[in-house]
Design a protein around this motif. Structure first.
Motif, PDB file in Angstrom:
ATOM      1  N   GLY A 166      44.514  39.640  51.097  1.00 48.18           N
ATOM      2  CA  GLY A 166      45.754  39.613  51.260  1.00 48.18           C
ATOM      3  C   GLY A 166      46.424  38.236  50.537  1.00 48.18           C
ATOM      4  O   GLY A 166      47.667  38.386  50.068  1.00 48.18           O
ATOM      5  N   LYS A 167      45.808  37.432  50.815  1.00 44.01           N
ATOM      6  CA  LYS A 167      46.125  35.942  50.069  1.00 44.01           C
ATOM      7  C   LYS A 167      46.017  35.874  48.516  1.00 44.01           C
ATOM      8  O   LYS A 167      46.774  34.986  47.844  1.00 44.01           O
ATOM      9  CB  LYS A 167      45.514  34.728  50.610  1.00 44.01           C
ATOM     10  N   ILE A 168      45.037  36.547  48.225  1.00 43.19           N
ATOM     11  CA  ILE A 168      44.567  36.641  46.777  1.00 43.19           C
ATOM     12  C   ILE A 168      45.693  37.545  45.613  1.00 43.19           C
ATOM     13  O   ILE A 168      46.123  37.069  44.630  1.00 43.19           O
ATOM     14  CB  ILE A 168      43.266  37.040  46.304  1.00 43.19           C
ATOM     15  N   ILE A 169      46.175  38.607  46.462  1.00 45.39           N
ATOM     16  CA  ILE A 169      47.016  39.509  45.759  1.00 45.39           C
ATOM     17  C   ILE A 169      48.399  39.168  45.131  1.00 45.39           C
ATOM     18  O   ILE A 169      48.525  39.371  43.816  1.00 45.39           O
ATOM     19  CB  ILE A 169      47.492  40.730  46.809  1.00 45.39           C
ATOM     20  N   PRO A 170      49.012  38.156  45.882  1.00 42.65           N
ATOM     21  CA  PRO A 170      50.242  37.614  45.001  1.00 42.65           C
ATOM     22  C   PRO A 170      49.756  36.578  43.732  1.00 42.65           C
ATOM     23  O   PRO A 170      50.647  36.661  42.950  1.00 42.65           O
ATOM     24  CB  PRO A 170      50.719  36.750  46.248  1.00 42.65           C
ATOM     25  N   ILE A 171      48.680  35.886  44.012  1.00 42.81           N
ATOM     26  CA  ILE A 171      48.290  35.138  42.654  1.00 42.81           C
ATOM     27  C   ILE A 171      47.886  36.294  41.669  1.00 42.81           C
ATOM     28  O   ILE A 171      48.428  35.881  40.369  1.00 42.81           O
ATOM     29  CB  ILE A 171      47.149  34.418  43.106  1.00 42.81           C
ATOM     30  N   ASN A 172      47.224  37.235  41.924  1.00 37.93           N
ATOM     31  CA  ASN A 172      46.831  38.203  40.925  1.00 37.93           C
ATOM     32  C   ASN A 172      48.094  38.858  40.231  1.00 37.93           C
ATOM     33  O   ASN A 172      48.359  38.974  38.978  1.00 37.93           O
ATOM     34  CB  ASN A 172      46.204  39.261  41.499  1.00 37.93           C
ATOM     35  N   LEU A 173      49.264  39.339  41.016  1.00 40.39           N
ATOM     36  CA  LEU A 173      50.258  39.778  40.649  1.00 40.39           C
ATOM     37  C   LEU A 173      51.284  38.780  39.688  1.00 40.39           C
ATOM     38  O   LEU A 173      51.750  39.191  38.592  1.00 40.39           O
ATOM     39  CB  LEU A 173      51.297  40.203  41.613  1.00 40.39           C
TER      40      LEU A 173
END
Length: 71
Positions: free
Chosen positions: A44-51
């Motif tokens: 959940g913390k990595i998804i914004p970085i990915n987007l």
């Protein structure tokens, strides 16, 4: 318009590097996670970085296409 193409290419490469960075983060999270909830929290913390990296890459590609179209 050559400058727009080169700037767009650089932005796109930075975005792709960000995507590769998120792949590394996900692999580390999978190894470090103890249970399913822990893995979900880490991802959940990595998804914004990915987007954000994906958006950056898309904007760079759009700039390249715009520069080619205007040339």
């Amino acid at each position: 318009m050559d400058l727009l193409i080169w700037i767009g290419a650089a932005v796109s490469v930075i975005g792709i590097c960000g995507l590769l960075f998120t792949v590394v983060l996900v692999r580390k999270a999978r190894k470090a996670a103890t249970d399913d909830e822990d893995l979900r929290a880490r991802l959940g913390k990595i998804i914004p970085i990915n987007l954000g990296a994906l958006l950056f890459s898309i904007l760079g590609l759009m700039a390249v296409i715009l520069g080619i179209s205007l040339s």
